[in-house]
Design a protein around this motif. Structure first.
Motif, PDB file in Angstrom:
ATOM      1  N   LEU A  28      31.722  45.699  46.894  1.00  0.00           N
ATOM      2  CA  LEU A  28      32.862  44.769  46.924  1.00  0.00           C
ATOM      3  C   LEU A  28      33.410  44.621  48.339  1.00  0.00           C
ATOM      4  N   GLN A  32      33.636  41.278  50.434  1.00  0.00           N
ATOM      5  CA  GLN A  32      34.965  40.846  50.871  1.00  0.00           C
ATOM      6  C   GLN A  32      34.898  40.345  52.316  1.00  0.00           C
ATOM      7  N   THR A  89      29.713  36.421  46.315  1.00  0.00           N
ATOM      8  CA  THR A  89      31.034  36.367  46.930  1.00  0.00           C
ATOM      9  C   THR A  89      32.018  37.110  46.036  1.00  0.00           C
ATOM     10  N   THR A  90      32.959  37.799  46.625  1.00  0.00           N
ATOM     11  CA  THR A  90      34.008  38.476  45.859  1.00  0.00           C
ATOM     12  C   THR A  90      34.963  37.431  45.284  1.00  0.00           C
ATOM     13  N   ALA A  95      38.680  41.076  44.536  1.00  0.00           N
ATOM     14  CA  ALA A  95      39.463  41.520  45.692  1.00  0.00           C
ATOM     15  C   ALA A  95      40.627  42.400  45.237  1.00  0.00           C
ATOM     16  N   LEU A  98      39.196  45.725  44.193  1.00  0.00           N
ATOM     17  CA  LEU A  98      38.839  46.476  45.400  1.00  0.00           C
ATOM     18  C   LEU A  98      40.074  47.116  46.029  1.00  0.00           C
ATOM     19  N   LYS A  99      41.149  46.389  46.084  1.00  0.00           N
ATOM     20  CA  LYS A  99      42.395  46.927  46.634  1.00  0.00           C
ATOM     21  C   LYS A  99      42.816  48.179  45.865  1.00  0.00           C
TER      22      LYS A  99
END
Length: 119
Positions: A28, A32, A89-90, A95, A98-99
């Protein structure tokens, strides 16, 4: 039975398990940074310690699962020279996940550091 003082063997098993837990987050994070196709992803991940021997075939099943989970999108793009490539693509959801993954990873590192201090 394995030698109880086989540090290399112990570390090799631990690294293998750590890689499994880290891999999806690493994918990821790579996506990103910008869309990429399989070979690009593998080439960049091979630069990460512990992933030097990463095989292309390892990445695609994880990307498919991540696509099914809504973390990434995939689109075929016709190239001027050669066959079309599938770019990943993320997604905004990816996203966000991932955070959260990074926060959890950081908290785990902090907990490990705290244990070293209190030992």
């Amino acid at each position: 039975m394995a030698d109880k003082t086989d540090k290399a063997g112990v570390l090799e098993r631990w690294i293998s398990q750590a890689r499994k837990g880290y891999f999806e987050m690493l994918l990821l994070a790579r996506l990103q940074a910008g869309r990429a196709y399989g070979y690009q992803i593998v080439a960049s991940l091979k630069q990460v310690p512990g992933f030097e021997s990463l095989a292309e075939g390892t990445v695609y099943p994880v990307l498919t699962r991540m696509k099914n989970d809504g973390l990434v999108t995939a689109e075929w793009v016709a190239e001027d020279s050669g066959a079309p490539r599938k770019y990943y693509t993320t997604t905004p959801f990816g996203a966000d996940v991932l955070k959260d993954m990074k926060s959890i990873w950081a908290a785990m590192g902090e907990a490990l550091d705290a244990q070293e201090v209190t030992s």
